[in-house]
Motif scaffolding. Structure first.
Motif, PDB file in Angstrom:
ATOM      1  N   VAL A 133      61.180  35.060  23.156  1.00 51.99           N
ATOM      2  CA  VAL A 133      61.099  34.287  24.238  1.00 51.99           C
ATOM      3  C   VAL A 133      59.637  34.406  24.968  1.00 51.99           C
ATOM      4  O   VAL A 133      59.106  35.115  24.716  1.00 51.99           O
ATOM      5  CB  VAL A 133      62.267  34.829  25.235  1.00 51.99           C
ATOM      6  CG1 VAL A 133      61.835  36.176  25.744  1.00 51.99           C
ATOM      7  CG2 VAL A 133      62.091  33.928  26.727  1.00 51.99           C
ATOM      8  N   HIS A 134      59.036  33.234  25.297  1.00 47.31           N
ATOM      9  CA  HIS A 134      57.725  33.333  25.581  1.00 47.31           C
ATOM     10  C   HIS A 134      57.563  33.826  27.131  1.00 47.31           C
ATOM     11  O   HIS A 134      58.559  33.079  27.871  1.00 47.31           O
ATOM     12  CB  HIS A 134      57.185  31.726  25.728  1.00 47.31           C
ATOM     13  CG  HIS A 134      55.669  31.707  26.291  1.00 47.31           C
ATOM     14  ND1 HIS A 134      54.765  32.179  25.624  1.00 47.31           N
ATOM     15  CD2 HIS A 134      55.361  31.279  27.516  1.00 47.31           C
ATOM     16  CE1 HIS A 134      53.496  31.994  26.356  1.00 47.31           C
ATOM     17  NE2 HIS A 134      54.111  31.538  27.490  1.00 47.31           N
ATOM     18  N   VAL A 135      56.883  34.792  27.471  1.00 48.68           N
ATOM     19  CA  VAL A 135      56.923  35.227  28.881  1.00 48.68           C
ATOM     20  C   VAL A 135      55.532  34.589  29.382  1.00 48.68           C
ATOM     21  O   VAL A 135      54.647  34.937  28.895  1.00 48.68           O
ATOM     22  CB  VAL A 135      56.893  36.745  28.572  1.00 48.68           C
ATOM     23  CG1 VAL A 135      56.663  37.124  30.254  1.00 48.68           C
ATOM     24  CG2 VAL A 135      58.411  37.233  28.236  1.00 48.68           C
ATOM     25  N   SER A 136      55.516  34.219  30.600  1.00 52.45           N
ATOM     26  CA  SER A 136      54.449  33.678  31.212  1.00 52.45           C
ATOM     27  C   SER A 136      54.116  34.585  32.592  1.00 52.45           C
ATOM     28  O   SER A 136      54.934  34.580  33.278  1.00 52.45           O
ATOM     29  CB  SER A 136      54.437  32.216  31.452  1.00 52.45           C
ATOM     30  OG  SER A 136      53.439  31.727  32.254  1.00 52.45           O
ATOM     31  N   ASP A 137      53.032  35.423  32.482  1.00 52.87           N
ATOM     32  CA  ASP A 137      52.971  36.214  33.472  1.00 52.87           C
ATOM     33  C   ASP A 137      51.979  35.614  34.427  1.00 52.87           C
ATOM     34  O   ASP A 137      51.121  35.011  34.319  1.00 52.87           O
ATOM     35  CB  ASP A 137      52.370  37.633  33.131  1.00 52.87           C
ATOM     36  CG  ASP A 137      53.380  38.266  31.904  1.00 52.87           C
ATOM     37  OD1 ASP A 137      54.430  38.485  32.324  1.00 52.87           O
ATOM     38  OD2 ASP A 137      52.995  38.746  30.902  1.00 52.87           O
ATOM     39  N   GLN A 138      52.303  36.161  35.979  1.00 54.48           N
ATOM     40  CA  GLN A 138      51.268  35.807  36.900  1.00 54.48           C
ATOM     41  C   GLN A 138      51.400  36.703  37.752  1.00 54.48           C
ATOM     42  O   GLN A 138      52.447  37.474  38.157  1.00 54.48           O
ATOM     43  CB  GLN A 138      51.835  34.357  37.648  1.00 54.48           C
ATOM     44  CG  GLN A 138      50.870  34.402  38.762  1.00 54.48           C
ATOM     45  CD  GLN A 138      51.247  33.019  39.470  1.00 54.48           C
ATOM     46  OE1 GLN A 138      52.645  32.526  39.785  1.00 54.48           O
ATOM     47  NE2 GLN A 138      50.591  32.246  40.238  1.00 54.48           N
ATOM     48  N   VAL A 139      50.122  37.599  38.004  1.00 62.16           N
ATOM     49  CA  VAL A 139      50.039  38.813  38.850  1.00 62.16           C
ATOM     50  C   VAL A 139      49.287  38.363  39.937  1.00 62.16           C
ATOM     51  O   VAL A 139      48.347  37.794  40.009  1.00 62.16           O
ATOM     52  CB  VAL A 139      49.427  39.811  38.179  1.00 62.16           C
ATOM     53  CG1 VAL A 139      49.232  41.219  39.124  1.00 62.16           C
ATOM     54  CG2 VAL A 139      50.149  40.343  36.812  1.00 62.16           C
ATOM     55  N   ALA A 140      49.965  38.660  41.371  1.00 60.55           N
ATOM     56  CA  ALA A 140      49.383  38.586  42.472  1.00 60.55           C
ATOM     57  C   ALA A 140      49.238  40.065  43.361  1.00 60.55           C
ATOM     58  O   ALA A 140      49.828  41.002  42.866  1.00 60.55           O
ATOM     59  CB  ALA A 140      50.185  37.550  43.463  1.00 60.55           C
ATOM     60  N   PHE A 141      48.177  39.797  44.235  1.00 58.62           N
ATOM     61  CA  PHE A 141      47.978  41.097  44.909  1.00 58.62           C
ATOM     62  C   PHE A 141      47.919  40.843  46.432  1.00 58.62           C
ATOM     63  O   PHE A 141      47.523  39.862  46.948  1.00 58.62           O
ATOM     64  CB  PHE A 141      46.465  41.775  44.583  1.00 58.62           C
ATOM     65  CG  PHE A 141      46.486  42.133  43.206  1.00 58.62           C
ATOM     66  CD1 PHE A 141      46.813  43.503  42.888  1.00 58.62           C
ATOM     67  CD2 PHE A 141      45.808  41.332  42.424  1.00 58.62           C
ATOM     68  CE1 PHE A 141      46.921  43.895  41.464  1.00 58.62           C
ATOM     69  CE2 PHE A 141      45.919  41.651  40.950  1.00 58.62           C
ATOM     70  CZ  PHE A 141      46.331  42.987  40.447  1.00 58.62           C
ATOM     71  N   GLU A 142      48.691  41.771  47.038  1.00 57.51           N
ATOM     72  CA  GLU A 142      48.860  41.437  48.862  1.00 57.51           C
ATOM     73  C   GLU A 142      48.275  42.960  49.313  1.00 57.51           C
ATOM     74  O   GLU A 142      48.491  43.899  48.868  1.00 57.51           O
ATOM     75  CB  GLU A 142      50.222  41.420  49.024  1.00 57.51           C
ATOM     76  CG  GLU A 142      50.996  40.154  48.448  1.00 57.51           C
ATOM     77  CD  GLU A 142      50.931  39.092  49.464  1.00 57.51           C
ATOM     78  OE1 GLU A 142      50.463  38.973  50.670  1.00 57.51           O
ATOM     79  OE2 GLU A 142      50.876  37.882  49.107  1.00 57.51           O
ATOM     80  N   GLU A 143      47.421  42.610  50.570  1.00 56.94           N
ATOM     81  CA  GLU A 143      46.846  43.729  51.257  1.00 56.94           C
ATOM     82  C   GLU A 143      47.995  44.311  52.141  1.00 56.94           C
ATOM     83  O   GLU A 143      48.774  43.672  52.573  1.00 56.94           O
ATOM     84  CB  GLU A 143      45.718  43.227  52.129  1.00 56.94           C
ATOM     85  CG  GLU A 143      44.575  42.688  51.196  1.00 56.94           C
ATOM     86  CD  GLU A 143      43.707  43.977  50.784  1.00 56.94           C
ATOM     87  OE1 GLU A 143      43.655  44.896  51.089  1.00 56.94           O
ATOM     88  OE2 GLU A 143      43.240  43.675  49.537  1.00 56.94           O
ATOM     89  N   THR A 144      48.049  45.663  52.004  1.00 51.63           N
ATOM     90  CA  THR A 144      49.102  46.428  52.663  1.00 51.63           C
ATOM     91  C   THR A 144      48.491  46.448  54.222  1.00 51.63           C
ATOM     92  O   THR A 144      47.457  46.797  54.275  1.00 51.63           O
ATOM     93  CB  THR A 144      49.270  47.773  52.286  1.00 51.63           C
ATOM     94  OG1 THR A 144      49.549  47.739  50.780  1.00 51.63           O
ATOM     95  CG2 THR A 144      50.408  48.565  52.817  1.00 51.63           C
ATOM     96  N   PRO A 145      49.285  45.975  55.260  1.00 52.72           N
ATOM     97  CA  PRO A 145      48.731  46.129  56.609  1.00 52.72           C
ATOM     98  C   PRO A 145      48.717  47.649  57.117  1.00 52.72           C
ATOM     99  O   PRO A 145      49.345  48.514  56.457  1.00 52.72           O
ATOM    100  CB  PRO A 145      50.013  45.612  57.272  1.00 52.72           C
ATOM    101  CG  PRO A 145      50.711  45.078  56.415  1.00 52.72           C
ATOM    102  CD  PRO A 145      50.618  45.470  55.063  1.00 52.72           C
ATOM    103  N   ALA A 146      47.573  47.926  57.736  1.00 49.69           N
ATOM    104  CA  ALA A 146      47.216  49.284  58.309  1.00 49.69           C
ATOM    105  C   ALA A 146      48.423  49.578  59.093  1.00 49.69           C
ATOM    106  O   ALA A 146      48.824  48.791  59.792  1.00 49.69           O
ATOM    107  CB  ALA A 146      45.896  49.216  58.834  1.00 49.69           C
ATOM    108  N   THR A 147      48.945  50.979  58.951  1.00 49.27           N
ATOM    109  CA  THR A 147      49.652  51.516  60.145  1.00 49.27           C
ATOM    110  C   THR A 147      49.481  52.482  60.781  1.00 49.27           C
ATOM    111  O   THR A 147      48.146  52.913  60.783  1.00 49.27           O
ATOM    112  CB  THR A 147      50.940  52.136  59.153  1.00 49.27           C
ATOM    113  OG1 THR A 147      50.587  53.173  58.198  1.00 49.27           O
ATOM    114  CG2 THR A 147      51.755  50.932  58.361  1.00 49.27           C
TER     115      THR A 147
END
Length: 147
Positions: A133-147
């Motif tokens: 199977v062909h796997v098409s990857d997409q990676v995203a990054f999100e900033e973690t809110p300061a706590t």
């Protein structure tokens, strides 16, 4: 089309959701997990086992064949290719394989046995794994809110 989401927030436990179903995956204790669910390879094998059993049931029902049950036992491992046991790079000489034992219950003549054996190897997940199977990857990054 099948869709699934998976969430990991701490440790190795992953919560997966598909439609209205939720379940967990994890690594065994010996691999650093908490063992609260099957590991990823067990989930893969479960998909193949379920597909095989359901495909056999659907075929038998469609053809009016009295199948009283189906058991599927699968095992995943990695072995050395025969011609590569002494290769410089042993990782490249490995073959990933799934060994399958399907038991179909009922009384069948030879023609039905032969056809059911063929059907057992033709479920959609089996075909996907066999053909790749062909796997098409997409990676995203999100900033973690300061706590």
């Amino acid at each position: 089309m099948a869709t699934i989401t998976a969430e990991l927030r701490a440790g190795t436990r992953v919560i997966m959701t598909a439609r209205h179903f939720r379940w967990s995956a994890d690594e065994p204790l010996g691999a650093g997990g908490t063992d609260v669910g099957p590991d990823p390879y067990e989930l893969l094998l479960g998909s193949l086992a379920a597909c095989t059993a359901i495909t056999l049931r659907a075929y038998a029902d469609f053809k009016g064949i009295a199948v009283t049950g189906v058991d599927v036992a699968l095992e995943f491992d990695r072995i050395h290719a025969e011609d590569c046991k002494d290769c410089e790079d042993p990782v490249k000489g490995r073959i990933e394989r799934i060994q399958s034992k399907v038991t179909i219950y009922g009384r069948f003549d030879e023609a039905k046995r032969e056809r059911l054996a063929q059907v057992a190897e033709r479920c959609p997940v089996h075909k996907t794994l066999q053909h790749g199977v062909h796997v098409s990857d997409q990676v995203a990054f999100e900033e973690t809110p300061a706590t």
